[in-house]
Write a protein that holds these residues in place. Structure first.
Motif, PDB file in Angstrom:
ATOM      1  N   GLN A 246       0.819  -1.203   0.000  1.00  0.00           N
ATOM      2  CA  GLN A 246       0.000   0.000   0.000  1.00  0.00           C
ATOM      3  C   GLN A 246       0.860   1.264   0.000  1.00  0.00           C
ATOM      4  OE1 GLN A 246      -2.682  -0.670   3.313  1.00  0.00           O
ATOM      5  NE2 GLN A 246      -4.228  -1.586   1.984  1.00  0.00           N
ATOM      6  N   LYS A 247       2.013   1.216   0.663  1.00  0.00           N
ATOM      7  CA  LYS A 247       2.931   2.347   0.615  1.00  0.00           C
ATOM      8  C   LYS A 247       3.459   2.547  -0.804  1.00  0.00           C
ATOM      9  CE  LYS A 247       4.503   2.104   5.431  1.00  0.00           C
ATOM     10  NZ  LYS A 247       5.653   1.823   6.340  1.00  0.00           N
ATOM     11  N   VAL A 248       3.789   1.429  -1.451  1.00  0.00           N
ATOM     12  CA  VAL A 248       4.276   1.508  -2.827  1.00  0.00           C
ATOM     13  C   VAL A 248       3.193   2.069  -3.736  1.00  0.00           C
ATOM     14  CG1 VAL A 248       5.011   0.138  -4.826  1.00  0.00           C
ATOM     15  CG2 VAL A 248       5.961  -0.352  -2.558  1.00  0.00           C
ATOM     16  N   ARG A 249       1.967   1.564  -3.554  1.00  0.00           N
ATOM     17  CA  ARG A 249       0.862   2.038  -4.395  1.00  0.00           C
ATOM     18  C   ARG A 249       0.547   3.500  -4.123  1.00  0.00           C
ATOM     19  NH1 ARG A 249      -3.535  -2.822  -5.353  1.00  0.00           N
ATOM     20  NH2 ARG A 249      -2.023  -4.466  -5.795  1.00  0.00           N
ATOM     21  N   LEU A 250       0.644   3.912  -2.859  1.00  0.00           N
ATOM     22  CA  LEU A 250       0.403   5.309  -2.530  1.00  0.00           C
ATOM     23  C   LEU A 250       1.447   6.199  -3.189  1.00  0.00           C
ATOM     24  CD1 LEU A 250      -1.126   7.492  -1.000  1.00  0.00           C
ATOM     25  CD2 LEU A 250       0.341   7.022   0.991  1.00  0.00           C
ATOM     26  N   ALA A 251       2.717   5.762  -3.125  1.00  0.00           N
ATOM     27  CA  ALA A 251       3.785   6.542  -3.756  1.00  0.00           C
ATOM     28  C   ALA A 251       3.568   6.632  -5.266  1.00  0.00           C
ATOM     29  CB  ALA A 251       5.136   5.907  -3.456  1.00  0.00           C
ATOM     30  N   ARG A 252       3.163   5.506  -5.872  1.00  0.00           N
ATOM     31  CA  ARG A 252       2.880   5.518  -7.314  1.00  0.00           C
ATOM     32  C   ARG A 252       1.714   6.448  -7.626  1.00  0.00           C
ATOM     33  NH1 ARG A 252       2.999  -1.020  -8.321  1.00  0.00           N
ATOM     34  NH2 ARG A 252       5.277  -1.317  -8.257  1.00  0.00           N
ATOM     35  N   SER A 253       0.700   6.380  -6.783  1.00  0.00           N
ATOM     36  CA  SER A 253      -0.472   7.224  -6.999  1.00  0.00           C
ATOM     37  C   SER A 253      -0.117   8.701  -6.877  1.00  0.00           C
ATOM     38  CB  SER A 253      -1.565   6.869  -5.986  1.00  0.00           C
ATOM     39  OG  SER A 253      -2.676   7.727  -6.104  1.00  0.00           O
ATOM     40  N   GLU A 254       0.672   9.030  -5.839  1.00  0.00           N
ATOM     41  CA  GLU A 254       1.071  10.427  -5.658  1.00  0.00           C
ATOM     42  C   GLU A 254       1.939  10.895  -6.815  1.00  0.00           C
ATOM     43  OE1 GLU A 254       2.924  10.338  -1.859  1.00  0.00           O
ATOM     44  OE2 GLU A 254       1.038  10.601  -0.751  1.00  0.00           O
ATOM     45  N   THR A 255       2.836  10.013  -7.288  1.00  0.00           N
ATOM     46  CA  THR A 255       3.674  10.362  -8.435  1.00  0.00           C
ATOM     47  C   THR A 255       2.821  10.588  -9.678  1.00  0.00           C
ATOM     48  OG1 THR A 255       5.537   9.083  -7.548  1.00  0.00           O
ATOM     49  CG2 THR A 255       5.567   9.587  -9.909  1.00  0.00           C
ATOM     50  N   ALA A 256       1.855   9.693  -9.891  1.00  0.00           N
ATOM     51  CA  ALA A 256       0.971   9.831 -11.053  1.00  0.00           C
ATOM     52  C   ALA A 256       0.138  11.100 -10.955  1.00  0.00           C
ATOM     53  CB  ALA A 256       0.058   8.609 -11.157  1.00  0.00           C
ATOM     54  N   GLU A 257      -0.336  11.406  -9.739  1.00  0.00           N
ATOM     55  CA  GLU A 257      -1.129  12.623  -9.562  1.00  0.00           C
ATOM     56  C   GLU A 257      -0.283  13.870  -9.809  1.00  0.00           C
ATOM     57  OE1 GLU A 257      -2.794  12.404  -5.681  1.00  0.00           O
ATOM     58  OE2 GLU A 257      -4.257  10.855  -6.197  1.00  0.00           O
ATOM     59  N   ALA A 258       0.969  13.845  -9.307  1.00  0.00           N
ATOM     60  CA  ALA A 258       1.861  14.981  -9.542  1.00  0.00           C
ATOM     61  C   ALA A 258       2.147  15.140 -11.035  1.00  0.00           C
ATOM     62  CB  ALA A 258       3.163  14.789  -8.770  1.00  0.00           C
ATOM     63  N   LYS A 259       2.333  14.010 -11.715  1.00  0.00           N
ATOM     64  CA  LYS A 259       2.568  14.056 -13.160  1.00  0.00           C
ATOM     65  C   LYS A 259       1.344  14.607 -13.878  1.00  0.00           C
ATOM     66  CE  LYS A 259       3.974  11.136 -17.045  1.00  0.00           C
ATOM     67  NZ  LYS A 259       4.347   9.757 -17.468  1.00  0.00           N
ATOM     68  N   ASP A 260       0.153  14.166 -13.428  1.00  0.00           N
ATOM     69  CA  ASP A 260      -1.079  14.666 -14.037  1.00  0.00           C
ATOM     70  C   ASP A 260      -1.228  16.167 -13.823  1.00  0.00           C
ATOM     71  OD1 ASP A 260      -1.756  12.184 -14.957  1.00  0.00           O
ATOM     72  OD2 ASP A 260      -3.112  11.711 -13.299  1.00  0.00           O
ATOM     73  N   ARG A 261      -0.894  16.616 -12.585  1.00  0.00           N
ATOM     74  CA  ARG A 261      -0.981  18.052 -12.311  1.00  0.00           C
ATOM     75  C   ARG A 261      -0.008  18.833 -13.184  1.00  0.00           C
ATOM     76  NH1 ARG A 261      -1.504  16.210  -6.885  1.00  0.00           N
ATOM     77  NH2 ARG A 261       0.727  16.547  -6.533  1.00  0.00           N
ATOM     78  N   ALA A 262       1.214  18.294 -13.339  1.00  0.00           N
ATOM     79  CA  ALA A 262       2.213  18.968 -14.179  1.00  0.00           C
ATOM     80  C   ALA A 262       1.739  19.014 -15.635  1.00  0.00           C
ATOM     81  CB  ALA A 262       3.549  18.254 -14.079  1.00  0.00           C
ATOM     82  N   GLN A 263       1.176  17.912 -16.117  1.00  0.00           N
ATOM     83  CA  GLN A 263       0.680  17.879 -17.494  1.00  0.00           C
ATOM     84  C   GLN A 263      -0.490  18.843 -17.670  1.00  0.00           C
ATOM     85  OE1 GLN A 263      -0.185  13.706 -18.027  1.00  0.00           O
ATOM     86  NE2 GLN A 263       1.891  13.235 -18.726  1.00  0.00           N
ATOM     87  N   THR A 264      -1.355  18.920 -16.655  1.00  0.00           N
ATOM     88  CA  THR A 264      -2.481  19.844 -16.720  1.00  0.00           C
ATOM     89  C   THR A 264      -1.996  21.288 -16.752  1.00  0.00           C
ATOM     90  OG1 THR A 264      -3.908  18.285 -15.524  1.00  0.00           O
ATOM     91  CG2 THR A 264      -4.588  20.597 -15.549  1.00  0.00           C
ATOM     92  N   ALA A 265      -0.993  21.578 -15.890  1.00  0.00           N
ATOM     93  CA  ALA A 265      -0.443  22.928 -15.858  1.00  0.00           C
ATOM     94  C   ALA A 265       0.229  23.271 -17.178  1.00  0.00           C
ATOM     95  CB  ALA A 265       0.552  23.055 -14.706  1.00  0.00           C
ATOM     96  N   GLU A 266       0.969  22.307 -17.751  1.00  0.00           N
ATOM     97  CA  GLU A 266       1.638  22.544 -19.029  1.00  0.00           C
ATOM     98  C   GLU A 266       0.619  22.752 -20.141  1.00  0.00           C
ATOM     99  OE1 GLU A 266       4.462  23.014 -22.033  1.00  0.00           O
ATOM    100  OE2 GLU A 266       4.532  23.267 -19.849  1.00  0.00           O
ATOM    101  N   ALA A 267      -0.452  21.956 -20.111  1.00  0.00           N
ATOM    102  CA  ALA A 267      -1.494  22.121 -21.114  1.00  0.00           C
ATOM    103  C   ALA A 267      -2.153  23.490 -20.986  1.00  0.00           C
ATOM    104  CB  ALA A 267      -2.538  21.013 -20.978  1.00  0.00           C
ATOM    105  N   ALA A 268      -2.362  23.938 -19.736  1.00  0.00           N
ATOM    106  CA  ALA A 268      -2.947  25.264 -19.515  1.00  0.00           C
ATOM    107  C   ALA A 268      -2.009  26.366 -20.007  1.00  0.00           C
ATOM    108  CB  ALA A 268      -3.267  25.453 -18.032  1.00  0.00           C
ATOM    109  N   ARG A 269      -0.678  26.172 -19.751  1.00  0.00           N
ATOM    110  CA  ARG A 269       0.297  27.161 -20.217  1.00  0.00           C
ATOM    111  C   ARG A 269       0.296  27.227 -21.735  1.00  0.00           C
ATOM    112  NH1 ARG A 269       4.781  27.794 -22.542  1.00  0.00           N
ATOM    113  NH2 ARG A 269       4.982  25.565 -22.965  1.00  0.00           N
ATOM    114  N   GLN A 270       0.240  26.046 -22.367  1.00  0.00           N
ATOM    115  CA  GLN A 270       0.241  26.026 -23.824  1.00  0.00           C
ATOM    116  C   GLN A 270      -1.028  26.676 -24.384  1.00  0.00           C
ATOM    117  OE1 GLN A 270       0.863  21.968 -25.035  1.00  0.00           O
ATOM    118  NE2 GLN A 270       3.000  21.929 -24.373  1.00  0.00           N
ATOM    119  N   ARG A 271      -2.163  26.406 -23.721  1.00  0.00           N
ATOM    120  CA  ARG A 271      -3.401  27.055 -24.174  1.00  0.00           C
ATOM    121  C   ARG A 271      -3.310  28.569 -24.033  1.00  0.00           C
ATOM    122  NH1 ARG A 271      -5.835  22.759 -21.373  1.00  0.00           N
ATOM    123  NH2 ARG A 271      -6.268  24.139 -19.599  1.00  0.00           N
TER     124      ARG A 271
END
Length: 332
Positions: A246-271
Motif C-alpha cells: 500500500q505504501k508503494v501504491r500510494l507513492a505511485r499514486s502520488e507520483t501519477a497525480e503529480a505528473k497529471d498536475r504537471a501535465q495539466t499545468a503545461e497544457a494550460a500554459r500552452q493554451r
C-alpha cells in the motif's frame, strides 16, 4: 453485521448475475427495522410472503447493481487462531467482501472448507466455499449449531482490509468461481455441494491458499506458504506485505497525480500561449487593416491635384491620384 451471502441468496456482483430470490431479502428488510440479530435469526419465511419477495426482487437487484457501480468496496482478510476444539483445531482464514448499497453495507463471507469434517476429508477430500455462519452439508443445523457458527465471527484475531474497485471485485469473484462454482443453499439453509471444483488438502490446498489466491488476483504479494503454517501466522505476515504494498501504491499514486498536475499545468500554459499568439495576430491584422483604410481614404474636402510636382509634400496619393487641400493652387 450486514447480510452475508453465497450462492442461493441474492447475488449482486459483477461476474455472476444468476440471482435467486430467497428469505435473505425479507430478512434484511426486517433487520433494518428491528435492528437485532436475534430477531433476524428467529424469523422464518412464511409462504404468504413469497409473492412480496417476487414483486420486490427486480427492484432490489436493480438498486443493488446501481449502488455497486457508484459505491465503495473493501475486502477484509481474516484469521482466527488454532483452538483446542474438535471442530476448530486448525483455525481458519477467510475473506469478507463488503459493498456499500442503498440498503447499507452488504457482505459476502467466504472461506474454503472440507465438505466432510472427517480425517479423510481434511487430509484430502472435496472442498467448498462457505460463510462462517452457514451450516455445512453434513452439519446438524440446530439452533445451538447456528449460535456456535455465529460465535466464530467474534474469535477473529488478525485481519487486514484492502479497498478495491469494482473492477477488482470482478477478479475476486472470478477466483471464487474457480474454487466453488456449484454450491447451492438448501431449504434448511444448509450449504449443498454437488460437484466440487477443488479438493481440500490440509497440507497443500486449504483456507490459507484460497485467501492467498484472492490476494494474488488483486496483485498483492503474499508470504511464502509452508505446510505447517497456521492461518494467523500467514495473516500476520500478509499484513506486513499489504502495508508495504500500500505504501508503494500510494507513492505511485502520488507520483501519477503529480505528473497529471504537471501535465495539466503545461497544457494550460500552452493554451494560454496559443491564446496570446492568436490575440496578437488579431491585433496586428486589425492594425494593418486600419492603416490600409487610412491610406486609401481621401481626407474630407481635399481635391485632386493637377500639378503634383509643384505641390510635393502637401498632399497624399490615393490609388494613383494626388490629393491636397483646396487652398493649394497650381502655378499658371
Amino acid at each position: 453485521m450486514a447480510i452475508a451471502t453465497i450462492r442461493g441468496r441474492i447475488q449482486c456482483n459483477l461476474t455472476d448475475r444468476r440471482v435467486v430470490p430467497s428469505c435473505a431479502i425479507l430478512g434484511m428488510l426486517h433487520k433494518m427495522h428491528v435492528g437485532t440479530r436475534g430477531s433476524f435469526l428467529k424469523m422464518e419465511c412464511p409462504r404468504m410472503v413469497r409473492s412480496f419477495l417476487a414483486a420486490t426482487f427486480l427492484l432490489f437487484v436493480a438498486t443493488c447493481h446501481a449502488a455497486e457501480q457508484n459505491g465503495d468496496a473493501t475486502i477484509k482478510f481474516v484469521a482466527r487462531p488454532v483452538q483446542l476444539s474438535p471442530s476448530r483445531t486448525f483455525g481458519h482464514a477467510f475473506i469478507i467482501i463488503a459493498r456499500k448499497t442503498n440498503f447499507g453495507v452488504r457482505e459476502d463471507v467466504l472461506g474454503f472448507y472440507p465438505v466432510e469434517h472427517t480425517l479423510k476429508g481434511v487430509v484430502k477430500g472435496p472442498g467448498m466455499l462457505r460463510a462462517e455462519w452457514r451450516c455445512g452439508p453434513n452439519d446438524d443445523c440446530n439452533p445451538a449449531k447456528k449460535a456456535e457458527l455465529l460465535g466464530r465471527l467474534s474469535e477473529v484475531k488478525n485481519s487486514v482490509t484492502i479497498s478495491v474497485s469494482f473492477a477488482d471485485l470482478a477478479k475476486v469473484y472470478s477466483v471464487v468461481k474457480q474454487w466453488d462454482s456449484s454450491s447451492t443453499i438448501g431449504p434448511d439453509d444448509k450449504q449443498l455441494v454437488t460437484s466440487p471444483d477443488k479438493d481440500y488438502e490440509i497440507a497443500n490446498r486449504n483456507c490459507i491458499d484460497f485467501i492467498a489466491a484472492v490476494a494474488t488476483s488483486l496483485d498483492y504479494p503474499v508470504p511464502p506458504r509452508t505446510s505447517l503454517q497456521t492461518p494467523t501466522e500467514f495473516l500476520e505476515a500478509f499484513k506486513t506485505f499489504v502495508e508495504q504494498e500500500q505504501k508503494v501504491r500510494l507513492a505511485r499514486s502520488e507520483t501519477a497525480e503529480a505528473k497529471d498536475r504537471a501535465q495539466t499545468a503545461e497544457a494550460a500554459r500552452q493554451r494560454a500561449e496559443t491564446e496570446r499568439q492568436v490575440a496578437e495576430a488579431r491585433a496586428a491584422e486589425a492594425e494593418a487593416k486600419a492603416r490600409q483604410l487610412e491610406a486609401e481614404t481621401v481626407p474630407a474636402g481635399w481635391v485632386p491635384c493637377k500639378c503634383p510636382a509643384a505641390h510635393a509634400g502637401l498632399g497624399k496619393w490615393v490609388k494613383g491620384v494626388y490629393y491636397h487641400e483646396p487652398s493649394h493652387i497650381c502655378p499658371s
